[in-house]
Every structure is written in structure tokens, then in C-alpha cells.
Scaffold this motif. Structure first.
Motif, PDB file in Angstrom:
ATOM      1  N   ARG A 118       0.679  -1.026  -0.368  1.00 28.59           N
ATOM      2  CA  ARG A 118       0.209   0.292   0.157  1.00 28.59           C
ATOM      3  C   ARG A 118       0.849   1.531  -0.074  1.00 28.59           C
ATOM      4  NH1 ARG A 118      -5.039  -1.204   3.761  1.00 28.59           N
ATOM      5  NH2 ARG A 118      -5.807  -3.300   3.017  1.00 28.59           N
ATOM      6  N   CYS A 119       2.288   1.436  -1.003  1.00 28.42           N
ATOM      7  CA  CYS A 119       2.818   2.510  -1.103  1.00 28.42           C
ATOM      8  C   CYS A 119       1.708   3.676  -1.522  1.00 28.42           C
ATOM      9  CB  CYS A 119       3.898   2.010  -1.961  1.00 28.42           C
ATOM     10  SG  CYS A 119       3.546   1.548  -3.344  1.00 28.42           S
ATOM     11  N   GLU A 120       2.364   4.868  -1.513  1.00 29.54           N
ATOM     12  CA  GLU A 120       1.427   5.881  -2.111  1.00 29.54           C
ATOM     13  C   GLU A 120       2.373   6.065  -3.989  1.00 29.54           C
ATOM     14  OE1 GLU A 120       1.275  10.925  -2.057  1.00 29.54           O
ATOM     15  OE2 GLU A 120       2.313   9.531  -0.083  1.00 29.54           O
ATOM     16  N   ILE A 121       1.840   5.227  -4.799  1.00 32.09           N
ATOM     17  CA  ILE A 121       1.704   5.346  -5.972  1.00 32.09           C
ATOM     18  C   ILE A 121       1.745   6.653  -6.662  1.00 32.09           C
ATOM     19  CG2 ILE A 121      -0.395   5.560  -7.219  1.00 32.09           C
ATOM     20  CD1 ILE A 121      -0.024   2.698  -8.291  1.00 32.09           C
ATOM     21  N   ASP A 122       1.366   7.233  -6.430  1.00 33.07           N
ATOM     22  CA  ASP A 122       1.740   8.836  -6.876  1.00 33.07           C
ATOM     23  C   ASP A 122       3.017   9.604  -6.329  1.00 33.07           C
ATOM     24  OD1 ASP A 122       0.365   8.415  -9.452  1.00 33.07           O
ATOM     25  OD2 ASP A 122      -1.522   9.228  -8.648  1.00 33.07           O
ATOM     26  N   ALA A 123       3.147   9.331  -5.424  1.00 29.86           N
ATOM     27  CA  ALA A 123       4.113  10.249  -4.443  1.00 29.86           C
ATOM     28  C   ALA A 123       5.145  11.154  -5.878  1.00 29.86           C
ATOM     29  CB  ALA A 123       4.957   9.932  -3.633  1.00 29.86           C
ATOM     30  N   ILE A 124       5.524  12.518  -5.050  1.00 31.04           N
ATOM     31  CA  ILE A 124       6.580  12.822  -5.950  1.00 31.04           C
ATOM     32  C   ILE A 124       8.207  13.025  -5.148  1.00 31.04           C
ATOM     33  CG2 ILE A 124       5.079  13.618  -7.966  1.00 31.04           C
ATOM     34  CD1 ILE A 124       5.590  16.043  -5.862  1.00 31.04           C
ATOM     35  N   ASP A 125       8.868  13.088  -5.922  1.00 30.01           N
ATOM     36  CA  ASP A 125      10.014  13.359  -5.139  1.00 30.01           C
ATOM     37  C   ASP A 125      10.752  14.859  -5.168  1.00 30.01           C
ATOM     38  OD1 ASP A 125      10.793  13.585  -7.764  1.00 30.01           O
ATOM     39  OD2 ASP A 125      12.298  11.889  -8.653  1.00 30.01           O
ATOM     40  N   SER A 126      11.637  14.938  -5.012  1.00 32.98           N
ATOM     41  CA  SER A 126      12.782  16.389  -4.788  1.00 32.98           C
ATOM     42  C   SER A 126      12.014  17.432  -6.440  1.00 32.98           C
ATOM     43  CB  SER A 126      13.711  16.554  -4.678  1.00 32.98           C
ATOM     44  OG  SER A 126      14.888  16.235  -4.959  1.00 32.98           O
ATOM     45  N   ASP A 127      12.323  17.067  -7.191  1.00 32.23           N
ATOM     46  CA  ASP A 127      12.588  16.977  -8.570  1.00 32.23           C
ATOM     47  C   ASP A 127      10.521  16.878  -9.103  1.00 32.23           C
ATOM     48  OD1 ASP A 127      14.848  17.434  -9.335  1.00 32.23           O
ATOM     49  OD2 ASP A 127      15.101  16.045  -9.599  1.00 32.23           O
ATOM     50  N   LYS A 128       9.380  15.881  -7.786  1.00 32.92           N
ATOM     51  CA  LYS A 128       7.969  16.455  -8.115  1.00 32.92           C
ATOM     52  C   LYS A 128       8.255  15.247  -9.665  1.00 32.92           C
ATOM     53  CE  LYS A 128       6.608  21.265  -7.323  1.00 32.92           C
ATOM     54  NZ  LYS A 128       5.911  22.199  -7.579  1.00 32.92           N
ATOM     55  N   CYS A 129       9.052  14.546  -9.722  1.00 28.84           N
ATOM     56  CA  CYS A 129       8.522  13.166 -10.861  1.00 28.84           C
ATOM     57  C   CYS A 129       7.664  12.069  -9.750  1.00 28.84           C
ATOM     58  CB  CYS A 129      10.194  12.831 -11.004  1.00 28.84           C
ATOM     59  SG  CYS A 129      10.509  13.045 -12.404  1.00 28.84           S
ATOM     60  N   THR A 130       6.870  11.813 -10.256  1.00 26.68           N
ATOM     61  CA  THR A 130       6.138   9.980  -9.655  1.00 26.68           C
ATOM     62  C   THR A 130       7.110   9.409 -10.525  1.00 26.68           C
ATOM     63  OG1 THR A 130       4.860  10.025 -11.649  1.00 26.68           O
ATOM     64  CG2 THR A 130       3.910  11.144  -9.917  1.00 26.68           C
ATOM     65  N   SER A 131       6.918   7.864  -9.573  1.00 31.74           N
ATOM     66  CA  SER A 131       7.472   6.974 -10.239  1.00 31.74           C
ATOM     67  C   SER A 131       7.178   6.521 -11.349  1.00 31.74           C
ATOM     68  CB  SER A 131       6.734   5.991  -9.031  1.00 31.74           C
ATOM     69  OG  SER A 131       7.217   5.873  -7.522  1.00 31.74           O
ATOM     70  N   LEU A 132       5.933   7.177 -11.847  1.00 31.10           N
ATOM     71  CA  LEU A 132       5.313   6.231 -13.572  1.00 31.10           C
ATOM     72  C   LEU A 132       6.717   7.755 -14.512  1.00 31.10           C
ATOM     73  CD1 LEU A 132       3.867   4.730 -15.700  1.00 31.10           C
ATOM     74  CD2 LEU A 132       2.398   6.916 -15.270  1.00 31.10           C
ATOM     75  N   VAL A 133       6.919   8.660 -14.214  1.00 31.83           N
ATOM     76  CA  VAL A 133       7.774   9.748 -14.748  1.00 31.83           C
ATOM     77  C   VAL A 133       9.023   8.823 -14.884  1.00 31.83           C
ATOM     78  CG1 VAL A 133       8.429  11.801 -14.803  1.00 31.83           C
ATOM     79  CG2 VAL A 133       6.052  11.394 -14.213  1.00 31.83           C
ATOM     80  N   LYS A 134       9.163   8.564 -13.284  1.00 28.29           N
ATOM     81  CA  LYS A 134      10.878   8.301 -13.414  1.00 28.29           C
ATOM     82  C   LYS A 134      10.788   6.443 -14.848  1.00 28.29           C
ATOM     83  CE  LYS A 134      13.959   9.230 -12.355  1.00 28.29           C
ATOM     84  NZ  LYS A 134      14.676   9.674 -12.234  1.00 28.29           N
ATOM     85  N   ALA A 135      10.455   5.706 -14.191  1.00 30.07           N
ATOM     86  CA  ALA A 135      10.243   4.295 -14.765  1.00 30.07           C
ATOM     87  C   ALA A 135      10.422   4.842 -16.099  1.00 30.07           C
ATOM     88  CB  ALA A 135       8.574   3.691 -14.801  1.00 30.07           C
ATOM     89  N   VAL A 136       9.140   5.722 -17.029  1.00 29.29           N
ATOM     90  CA  VAL A 136       9.284   6.258 -18.665  1.00 29.29           C
ATOM     91  C   VAL A 136      10.443   6.830 -18.911  1.00 29.29           C
ATOM     92  CG1 VAL A 136       7.854   7.467 -20.152  1.00 29.29           C
ATOM     93  CG2 VAL A 136       7.004   6.001 -18.999  1.00 29.29           C
TER      94      VAL A 136
END
Length: 204
Positions: free
Chosen positions: A104-122
Motif C-alpha cells: 500500500r505505497c503511495e503510488i503517485d508520491a513525488i520526489d524533489s524534482d516532482k517526479c512520480t514513480s511513473l515519470v521516472k519509469a518512463v
């Protein structure tokens, strides 16, 4: 009202192939000086990482599951606000991605560059990780600090299969970044191409 694309995989592929070169030329304008294009993966320093981040970095799904049964929080952040999910997606570990989602992680959490994990995967062209995220409800329309969505990166890298996967999940094709990467001309062409694919007689 934003135009949303939800096409079949085959039609998405046809659409993307026809517009790919034009879009990539436009997308490149805003990306040429961006370090993220040269090295999209995270610069990792072990001393900055928590245990769950380290396990995710090396793809150790069993250790991730064990840590989650203990005191580790699935949404723990490192110094750059990255979650374990960000790390797993950047380095292409789908089993870890699944373990974190099941935790149950937060799937749309953003990092310091406001990247979600989906953006990073792409960005890192990790299609399996991106697909898992999309199928588990990740929002494809969140943009990073540059105003770039996952679709911007998929198109820039000419990754038509990833772009088509995003189109299947109702990505917003009108999102613009700080330099207005997706021009009105592209949106118009997408609309016309989609309509033509549905009813070619309209354009004869």
C-alpha cells in the motif's frame, strides 16, 4: 475541456508513428540542456538511503517484504524525497514494484524534482514497471518540475510502445511544459488522425 486519448493499442501505434518525428523535434527544444535526458537514472549514494531504498535499488523483493513487516514504512523518504517505489522504477525491478504496491505505497508520491514513480519509469524506459503502475491506478497526467509528463518523455525517447501504453490509460494529450512542448498543431493532428482512424471516409 482536455482531450483524452483512449485508443486501441494498434491505433495508438499508428497514430504515434505518424507524429513521432514532428513531436520529437518540438520536444527537443525544451530538453536539450536538461541533465535528465543524459542520465535519467538517479545518482545513488548508499549513505543517503534507508534500508528499504537499498533493497529496492538492488531488486531484493524478499527483503523489501521483510522490511515492511517490521518498522519500515512503505512511504519512507530519503534526502531527495524519493520513496522506495521511485528507486525500484528507476532501476527496473518490477517484483519490488509489486511488493511495494501490495504494501500500500503511495503510488503517485513525488520526489524533489516532482517526479512520480511513473515519470521516472518512463524516463528510464522501464516499460514493465510503468505498466504495473498504470494498471494499479497511477496518474499519467502529473508533471515534474519542468512541466513534463510521462508522455513527454516517452515521445522524446521515441518509445512508441510506452507512449501507446500511456494513451491506453487516458493520458492528457494537451499537457504543455514550460516551453509549450506539445503545440496546438500536434493536438490538432492527433485529433484528426484519431478521427481518421475511426472513420477514414471523412477525409477522402
Amino acid at each position: 475541456m482536455s482531450k483524452m486519448a483512449s485508443l486501441s493499442y494498434k491505433k495508438s501505434q499508428q497514430l504515434l508513428h505518424s507524429l513521432r518525428d514532428y513531436q520529437r523535434h518540438s520536444l527537443g527544444i525544451g530538453f536539450e540542456s536538461a541533465n535528465i535526458l543524459l542520465s535519467p537514472k538517479y545518482h545513488i549514494r548508499n549513505k543517503d538511503l534507508r534500508k528499504i531504498h537499498k533493497a529496492s535499488h538492488v531488486g531484493d523483493a524478499a527483503s523489501v517484504q521483510q522490511l515492511l513487516r517490521g518498522k519500515c514504512c512503505v512511504n519512507d523518504r530519503d534526502k531527495k524525497k524519493r520513496t522506495a517505489l521511485h528507486i525500484a522504477c528507476a532501476y527496473g525491478h518490477p517484483k519490488v514494484v509489486m511488493a511495494l504496491i501490495e504494501g500500500r505505497c503511495e503510488i503517485d508520491a513525488i520526489d524533489s524534482d516532482k517526479c512520480t514513480s511513473l515519470v521516472k519509469a518512463v524516463q528510464c524506459q522501464e516499460k514493465e514497471c510503468a505498466t504495473i503502475l498504470l494498471e494499479n491506478g497511477a496518474n499519467p497526467n502529473i508533471v515534474d518540475v519542468q512541466g513534463n509528463s510521462a508522455l513527454h518523455y516517452a515521445v522524446y525517447y521515441k518509445n512508441t510502445s510506452l507512449a501507446a501504453k500511456l494513451l491506453e490509460h487516458k493520458v492528457n494529450i494537451e499537457v504543455t511544459n514550460k516551453v509549450e512542448i506539445i503545440q496546438k498543431k500536434v493536438v490538432s493532428q492527433l485529433t484528426i488522425s484519431a478521427e481518421c482512424a475511426e472513420n477514414p471516409c471523412l477525409y477522402l
